[in-house]
Design an enzyme around this catalytic site. Sequence first.
Site, mmCIF file in Angstrom:
data_model
loop_
_atom_site.group_PDB
_atom_site.id
_atom_site.type_symbol
_atom_site.label_atom_id
_atom_site.label_comp_id
_atom_site.label_asym_id
_atom_site.label_seq_id
_atom_site.Cartn_x
_atom_site.Cartn_y
_atom_site.Cartn_z
ATOM 1 N N CYS A 55 -5.159 1.735 3.983
ATOM 2 C CA CYS A 55 -4.270 2.425 3.152
ATOM 3 C C CYS A 55 -3.115 1.365 2.815
ATOM 4 O O CYS A 55 -2.308 1.028 3.448
ATOM 5 C CB CYS A 55 -3.806 3.510 4.394
ATOM 6 S SG CYS A 55 -2.417 4.346 3.757
ATOM 7 N N CYS A 59 0.216 2.862 3.643
ATOM 8 C CA CYS A 59 0.552 2.399 5.311
ATOM 9 C C CYS A 59 0.973 1.080 5.254
ATOM 10 O O CYS A 59 1.888 0.584 5.851
ATOM 11 C CB CYS A 59 -0.842 2.534 5.924
ATOM 12 S SG CYS A 59 -1.274 4.289 5.858
#
Length: 104
Positions: free
Chosen positions: A31, A34
């Site tokens: 991600c 992230c």
Amino acid sequence: MSAVKVNDQTFQTEVLDSSKPVLVDFWAPWCGPCRMMGPLVDELAEELGSDAVVVKVNVDEASETATRYGVQSIPTFAVIKEGEVVQRFSGVLPKETLRNALVA
């Protein structure tokens, strides 16, 4: 002290049983947002020291916990106090937003 990695087996002890407020970062290595938030989460853990607990939950490795907390997008952040979620956030956020939610 950097963020602690927790999984389905350690979540109860590290998060729910904590006497301190806990910031949970639900994330995954694939991600992009992230990965952007990761260093900020670690910085926050360092800055807060022993005043709070900051943990990271890899949703791919701890799917049971992610499901239990209704994580549908990542990164998702949960502030847990006395075993209860008191605030939730999703997406890329300023570090101050997370800090303020944790120490409020």
